[in-house]
Design an enzyme around this catalytic site. Sequence first.
Site, PDB file in Angstrom:
ATOM      1  N   ARG A 143      -0.811  17.524 -15.937  1.00  0.00           N
ATOM      2  CA  ARG A 143      -1.000  17.398 -14.504  1.00  0.00           C
ATOM      3  C   ARG A 143      -1.095  15.906 -14.177  1.00  0.00           C
ATOM      4  O   ARG A 143      -1.377  15.089 -15.046  1.00  0.00           O
ATOM      5  CB  ARG A 143      -2.256  18.136 -14.035  1.00  0.00           C
ATOM      6  CG  ARG A 143      -3.539  17.563 -14.568  1.00  0.00           C
ATOM      7  CD  ARG A 143      -4.751  18.391 -14.144  1.00  0.00           C
ATOM      8  NE  ARG A 143      -5.996  17.751 -14.581  1.00  0.00           N
ATOM      9  CZ  ARG A 143      -6.657  16.851 -13.891  1.00  0.00           C
ATOM     10  NH1 ARG A 143      -6.190  16.463 -12.710  1.00  0.00           N
ATOM     11  NH2 ARG A 143      -7.774  16.318 -14.338  1.00  0.00           N
ATOM     12  N   ARG A 177      -4.575  12.453  -5.123  1.00  0.00           N
ATOM     13  CA  ARG A 177      -5.708  12.637  -4.227  1.00  0.00           C
ATOM     14  C   ARG A 177      -5.294  12.254  -2.808  1.00  0.00           C
ATOM     15  O   ARG A 177      -4.857  11.132  -2.571  1.00  0.00           O
ATOM     16  CB  ARG A 177      -6.888  11.781  -4.683  1.00  0.00           C
ATOM     17  CG  ARG A 177      -7.323  12.126  -6.111  1.00  0.00           C
ATOM     18  CD  ARG A 177      -8.388  11.183  -6.603  1.00  0.00           C
ATOM     19  NE  ARG A 177      -8.643  11.381  -8.025  1.00  0.00           N
ATOM     20  CZ  ARG A 177      -9.381  10.565  -8.763  1.00  0.00           C
ATOM     21  NH1 ARG A 177      -9.945   9.506  -8.206  1.00  0.00           N
ATOM     22  NH2 ARG A 177      -9.556  10.813 -10.045  1.00  0.00           N
ATOM     23  N   ARG A 190      -0.509   5.568 -32.335  1.00  0.00           N
ATOM     24  CA  ARG A 190      -0.087   4.380 -31.600  1.00  0.00           C
ATOM     25  C   ARG A 190      -1.119   3.291 -31.826  1.00  0.00           C
ATOM     26  O   ARG A 190      -2.314   3.560 -31.918  1.00  0.00           O
ATOM     27  CB  ARG A 190       0.049   4.665 -30.103  1.00  0.00           C
ATOM     28  CG  ARG A 190       1.244   5.519 -29.758  1.00  0.00           C
ATOM     29  CD  ARG A 190       2.564   4.827 -30.037  1.00  0.00           C
ATOM     30  NE  ARG A 190       2.856   3.767 -29.071  1.00  0.00           N
ATOM     31  CZ  ARG A 190       3.829   2.879 -29.234  1.00  0.00           C
ATOM     32  NH1 ARG A 190       4.557   2.863 -30.356  1.00  0.00           N
ATOM     33  NH2 ARG A 190       4.057   1.966 -28.296  1.00  0.00           N
ATOM     34  N   ARG A 248      -1.129  -3.787 -19.485  1.00  0.00           N
ATOM     35  CA  ARG A 248      -2.138  -4.181 -18.511  1.00  0.00           C
ATOM     36  C   ARG A 248      -2.770  -5.513 -18.895  1.00  0.00           C
ATOM     37  O   ARG A 248      -2.679  -5.953 -20.043  1.00  0.00           O
ATOM     38  CB  ARG A 248      -3.221  -3.115 -18.359  1.00  0.00           C
ATOM     39  CG  ARG A 248      -3.964  -2.752 -19.637  1.00  0.00           C
ATOM     40  CD  ARG A 248      -4.937  -1.626 -19.363  1.00  0.00           C
ATOM     41  NE  ARG A 248      -5.667  -1.226 -20.562  1.00  0.00           N
ATOM     42  CZ  ARG A 248      -6.671  -0.353 -20.567  1.00  0.00           C
ATOM     43  NH1 ARG A 248      -7.055   0.226 -19.444  1.00  0.00           N
ATOM     44  NH2 ARG A 248      -7.292  -0.037 -21.689  1.00  0.00           N
ATOM     45  N   GLU A 269      -2.686  -6.464 -23.039  1.00  0.00           N
ATOM     46  CA  GLU A 269      -2.703  -5.337 -23.961  1.00  0.00           C
ATOM     47  C   GLU A 269      -1.271  -4.864 -24.230  1.00  0.00           C
ATOM     48  O   GLU A 269      -0.578  -4.424 -23.317  1.00  0.00           O
ATOM     49  CB  GLU A 269      -3.550  -4.206 -23.369  1.00  0.00           C
ATOM     50  CG  GLU A 269      -3.814  -3.049 -24.303  1.00  0.00           C
ATOM     51  CD  GLU A 269      -4.819  -2.075 -23.715  1.00  0.00           C
ATOM     52  OE1 GLU A 269      -4.470  -0.884 -23.602  1.00  0.00           O
ATOM     53  OE2 GLU A 269      -5.934  -2.504 -23.341  1.00  0.00           O
ATOM     54  N   TYR A 323      -7.557  12.847 -28.996  1.00  0.00           N
ATOM     55  CA  TYR A 323      -7.992  11.786 -28.098  1.00  0.00           C
ATOM     56  C   TYR A 323      -9.339  12.150 -27.484  1.00  0.00           C
ATOM     57  O   TYR A 323      -9.487  13.208 -26.873  1.00  0.00           O
ATOM     58  CB  TYR A 323      -6.966  11.543 -26.983  1.00  0.00           C
ATOM     59  CG  TYR A 323      -7.333  10.361 -26.126  1.00  0.00           C
ATOM     60  CD1 TYR A 323      -6.926   9.078 -26.474  1.00  0.00           C
ATOM     61  CD2 TYR A 323      -8.131  10.518 -24.998  1.00  0.00           C
ATOM     62  CE1 TYR A 323      -7.292   7.980 -25.704  1.00  0.00           C
ATOM     63  CE2 TYR A 323      -8.497   9.439 -24.230  1.00  0.00           C
ATOM     64  CZ  TYR A 323      -8.072   8.166 -24.582  1.00  0.00           C
ATOM     65  OH  TYR A 323      -8.451   7.086 -23.840  1.00  0.00           O
ATOM     66  N   ASP A 342     -12.592  10.412 -25.084  1.00  0.00           N
ATOM     67  CA  ASP A 342     -13.235   9.319 -24.369  1.00  0.00           C
ATOM     68  C   ASP A 342     -14.612   9.088 -24.985  1.00  0.00           C
ATOM     69  O   ASP A 342     -15.102   9.894 -25.778  1.00  0.00           O
ATOM     70  CB  ASP A 342     -13.373   9.649 -22.882  1.00  0.00           C
ATOM     71  CG  ASP A 342     -12.068   9.433 -22.123  1.00  0.00           C
ATOM     72  OD1 ASP A 342     -11.326   8.503 -22.483  1.00  0.00           O
ATOM     73  OD2 ASP A 342     -11.802  10.197 -21.172  1.00  0.00           O
TER      74      ASP A 342
END
Length: 370
Positions: free
Chosen positions: A170, A174, A247, A278, A298, A346, A348
């Site tokens: 997805r 917003r 990666r 970035r 980066e 992955y 956080d």
Amino acid sequence: MYDYLIVGAGLYGSVFAHEMTNAGKKCLVIDKRGHIGGNIHTSETEGINVHEYGAHIFHTDNKAVWDYMNRFAEFNRFTNEPIAIFKDEVYNLPFNMNTFHQMWGIRTPEEAKRIIKEQVEAEGIIEPKNLEEQALSLVGRDIYEKLIKGYTEKQWGKKATELPAFIIRRIPVRFIYSNNYFNDRYQGIPVGGYTRIAEKLLEGTEVILNADFFKDRGRYSSMAKKIVFTGMIDEYFDYVHGELEYRSLRFEHEILDTDNYQGSAVVNYTEFEIPYTRIIEHKHFEFGTQPKTVITREYPEKWERGIEPYYPVNDTRNGEIYEKYRQMAETENGVIFAGRLGEYRYYDMHHIVQRALEMAALERESQALI
């Protein structure tokens, strides 16, 4: 003899060590790097706390995790509001009404929804076969071409048409004027940097740095009743089922003789021709007013043995390989495989903290039953 050998002094290893040390267990933490904290490590340059391994913004909806982290640091009110640059155009992220106004000159949610719907229908994609088709079927051509395509191809090192559709399940869109990237209730940066948190977590625990588990595996393994392994699971098993794909990232730090380089902590560069994804300006994480600034470019890179892996490539092929290693891990007595690399998933930061706390609770419970 230690109760636990914890391989990796990152966030998972530090939280687990803290919990088990407090439970009266004797823990040894080793790390092949020369510092604690793993990828959340921060160091001070020009009075600025530099996120050495990329931007780390703590955010969570889990009050227990937030309260736990606040035991070790005071968090400021930083809100992640990155911007994206495509050629000479500047856009707010995440995709919100500010983005749509910048892109199409419109003002209302109804107008934005109509344009996105028209562009999605114009693509005529029923069953997306790759990431490009998936993105086009979700947000249409304009947003995809300017803000997704180049960034994604740099990040993964592959053309969007070669990446599986499920990578983008997805795309958050917003229809409000809000640049807050995260929806989580709690968000902030620890005042003074993340390394202070790791230091407090590891108080009372023996730590050995510049210690490579694999260079003296037999001796390290014999030193503890149980191992918590936060490294690469395929490396642990000597790649018997082949290499998993990761990666990597390369960070280029620079001190600049200006008090404000880009006006934002995080600026994404979404065109493919710019090699970095970035630029991070660290002083903005803590609202710094220092006379100089530190920026970090980066660069995503292909992972090879010998360089640092940062995140797994969770496609079908790697999922099949990992499943073989996972089955081996289940029969590896006395070893807990944990974290992004140990679980090939992955996570956080808030997920890592939660997982470590849950595992520590399970360990205490199982030992209480013995």
